[in-house]
Design a protein around this motif. Structure first.
Motif, PDB file in Angstrom:
ATOM      1  N   UNK A  11       0.816  -1.215   0.000  1.00 63.43           N
ATOM      2  CA  UNK A  11       0.000   0.000   0.000  1.00 63.43           C
ATOM      3  C   UNK A  11       0.850   1.266   0.000  1.00 63.43           C
ATOM      4  N   UNK A  12       0.223   2.333  -0.437  1.00 69.14           N
ATOM      5  CA  UNK A  12       0.860   3.645  -0.435  1.00 69.14           C
ATOM      6  C   UNK A  12       1.227   4.049   0.985  1.00 69.14           C
ATOM      7  N   UNK A  13       0.322   3.830   1.916  1.00 62.80           N
ATOM      8  CA  UNK A  13       0.572   4.208   3.312  1.00 62.80           C
ATOM      9  C   UNK A  13       1.782   3.472   3.879  1.00 62.80           C
ATOM     10  N   UNK A  14       1.894   2.192   3.544  1.00 59.47           N
ATOM     11  CA  UNK A  14       2.999   1.377   4.042  1.00 59.47           C
ATOM     12  C   UNK A  14       4.348   1.920   3.560  1.00 59.47           C
ATOM     13  N   UNK A  15       4.410   2.276   2.292  1.00 56.05           N
ATOM     14  CA  UNK A  15       5.647   2.811   1.720  1.00 56.05           C
ATOM     15  C   UNK A  15       5.960   4.173   2.324  1.00 56.05           C
ATOM     16  N   UNK A  16       4.940   5.008   2.469  1.00 55.18           N
ATOM     17  CA  UNK A  16       5.133   6.344   3.020  1.00 55.18           C
ATOM     18  C   UNK A  16       5.635   6.286   4.463  1.00 55.18           C
ATOM     19  N   UNK A  17       5.075   5.391   5.255  1.00 56.51           N
ATOM     20  CA  UNK A  17       5.499   5.264   6.651  1.00 56.51           C
ATOM     21  C   UNK A  17       6.940   4.785   6.749  1.00 56.51           C
ATOM     22  N   UNK A  18       7.306   3.826   5.896  1.00 53.23           N
ATOM     23  CA  UNK A  18       8.679   3.321   5.923  1.00 53.23           C
ATOM     24  C   UNK A  18       9.670   4.406   5.526  1.00 53.23           C
ATOM     25  N   UNK A  19       9.287   5.239   4.558  1.00 51.94           N
ATOM     26  CA  UNK A  19      10.177   6.304   4.078  1.00 51.94           C
ATOM     27  C   UNK A  19      10.135   7.535   4.972  1.00 51.94           C
ATOM     28  N   UNK A  20       9.121   7.607   5.823  1.00 49.60           N
ATOM     29  CA  UNK A  20       8.997   8.749   6.727  1.00 49.60           C
ATOM     30  C   UNK A  20       8.512  10.016   6.048  1.00 49.60           C
ATOM     31  N   UNK A  21       7.658   9.844   5.021  1.00 46.83           N
ATOM     32  CA  UNK A  21       7.120  11.002   4.302  1.00 46.83           C
ATOM     33  C   UNK A  21       5.609  10.824   4.155  1.00 46.83           C
ATOM     34  N   UNK A  22       4.963  11.831   3.593  1.00 48.23           N
ATOM     35  CA  UNK A  22       3.517  11.779   3.406  1.00 48.23           C
ATOM     36  C   UNK A  22       3.145  10.965   2.165  1.00 48.23           C
ATOM     37  N   UNK A  23       1.881  10.537   2.124  1.00 44.89           N
ATOM     38  CA  UNK A  23       1.378   9.845   0.931  1.00 44.89           C
ATOM     39  C   UNK A  23       1.530  10.733  -0.306  1.00 44.89           C
ATOM     40  N   UNK A  24       1.234  12.014  -0.133  1.00 50.02           N
ATOM     41  CA  UNK A  24       1.297  12.951  -1.250  1.00 50.02           C
ATOM     42  C   UNK A  24       2.707  13.048  -1.822  1.00 50.02           C
ATOM     43  N   UNK A  25       3.717  12.958  -0.940  1.00 49.95           N
ATOM     44  CA  UNK A  25       5.104  13.014  -1.392  1.00 49.95           C
ATOM     45  C   UNK A  25       5.432  11.815  -2.287  1.00 49.95           C
ATOM     46  N   UNK A  26       4.945  10.637  -1.927  1.00 45.79           N
ATOM     47  CA  UNK A  26       5.189   9.439  -2.736  1.00 45.79           C
ATOM     48  C   UNK A  26       4.571   9.605  -4.123  1.00 45.79           C
ATOM     49  N   UNK A  27       3.352  10.104  -4.168  1.00 46.45           N
ATOM     50  CA  UNK A  27       2.660  10.315  -5.451  1.00 46.45           C
ATOM     51  C   UNK A  27       3.416  11.342  -6.290  1.00 46.45           C
ATOM     52  N   UNK A  28       3.874  12.413  -5.647  1.00 52.04           N
ATOM     53  CA  UNK A  28       4.619  13.463  -6.344  1.00 52.04           C
ATOM     54  C   UNK A  28       5.903  12.896  -6.966  1.00 52.04           C
ATOM     55  N   UNK A  29       6.605  12.074  -6.210  1.00 47.97           N
ATOM     56  CA  UNK A  29       7.857  11.488  -6.702  1.00 47.97           C
ATOM     57  C   UNK A  29       7.588  10.566  -7.883  1.00 47.97           C
ATOM     58  N   UNK A  30       6.538   9.756  -7.772  1.00 47.42           N
ATOM     59  CA  UNK A  30       6.185   8.845  -8.871  1.00 47.42           C
ATOM     60  C   UNK A  30       5.938   9.627 -10.160  1.00 47.42           C
ATOM     61  N   UNK A  31       5.267  10.752 -10.042  1.00 49.29           N
ATOM     62  CA  UNK A  31       4.981  11.570 -11.221  1.00 49.29           C
ATOM     63  C   UNK A  31       6.250  12.218 -11.770  1.00 49.29           C
TER      64      UNK A  31
END
Length: 285
Positions: free
Chosen positions: A41-61
């Motif tokens: 999940x997005x939340x799982x990755x975000x928590x492991x990286x220590x950033x927000x869900x929105x940051x993960x989506x931004x990086x993917x884009x």
């Protein structure tokens, strides 16, 4: 259109330098997960990286994907591909056979991935420019200069002269004399070599057409060139990425050489025979 899994690793590597240190760390966290699958999940990755869900989506884009799910699916498919499995790190316990296999497989991976991302329109434009050029100036330092010398040697065999400049001052003097009928091929793995950038800018300011051969599509050199050809290679602590990238770049330029020769094959064939005869007596029996 579905993305070719072979391009995913290259796409991530080529765009990572444009990320901030934090964003690059997040990418390393995600790509380093051995358990990543389509249920992660997005939340799982975000928590492991220590950033927000929105940051993960931004990086993917920023990496060229539509969002987290698109990035996750592409990464999973890439890992399952034959190309991704070629790379393996060298360890102190490796035998001679292990070392040979790993080094060769890293080169094969670089070739496969480079071929998968090669812009064929840019390739054809580069061949056309080099074929009709009055002067062909090749700029590069260190290992990049060796690639330039190799292709200059091939061009001379078919009667097309090229000048290789591997000194900052010589590059600038050369660039100052070029004009609209001339072509510069700038070789830089990072695409940020200051001497190569400065000379390429000067050549372009004088009207010369410019071709960049680099490992990063959004590098400074790529941004100022008329045509950009990209190689790609996975990094290794011992080998680095330069060694495998040089093999990929040599193959790109070998293909360019053949494409240029093909444009006037009878003349290229005649000149090749002539240059080969000139050195025939110098070869060891």
């Amino acid at each position: 259109m579905k993305i070719d899994p072979r391009t995913v690793g290259a796409q991530v590597r080529m765009r990572t330098p444009s990320l901030t240190p934090l964003e690059a760390r997040v990418v390393d966290t995600m790509t380093g997960r051995a358990d990543l699958d389509l249920t992660t999940s997005l939340r799982e990755v975000a928590e492991e990286a220590g950033v927000s869900d929105a940051m993960i989506v931004k990086i993917a884009k920023k990496l060229g994907f539509n969002g987290y799910r698109d990035f996750r699916e592409a990464l999973v498919e890439y890992r399952q591909s034959d190309v991704a499995s070629l790379h393996a790190e060298i360890s102190p316990e490796d035998s001679a056979a292990d070392i040979v296999r790993k080094v060769f497989n890293t080169a094969v991976q670089a070739l496969e991935e480079t071929m998968s991302i090669l812009d064929m329109e840019a390739f054809e434009r580069a061949a056309a420019l080099l074929h009709r050029a009055r002067n062909r100036d090749f700029y590069g330092l260190g290992g990049s200069a060796q690639i330039a010398r190799d292709v200059a040697h091939k061009f001379l065999r078919i009667g097309l002269r090229a000048n290789v400049q591997d000194d900052a001052h010589m590059m600038l003097m050369s660039a100052s004399l070029l004009g609209p009928e001339d072509v510069v091929v700038a070789f830089s793995h990072s695409g940020a070599t200051s001497a190569v950038l400065e000379a390429t800018r000067l050549a372009r300011a004088n009207g010369a057409r410019t071709i960049a051969l680099t490992n990063y599509s959004n590098a400074p050199l790529a941004e100022i060139a008329d045509v950009t050809l990209c190689s790609t290679a996975q990094g290794s602590p011992l080998l680095g990425e330069n060694a495998a990238a040089r093999i990929a770049q040599l193959n790109i330029m070998d293909a360019i050489f053949v494409a240029v020769a093909q444009r006037d094959f009878p003349t290229a064939e005649a000149r090749l025979a002539k240059t080969m005869r000139s050195i025939g007596g110098k070869r060891d029996k």
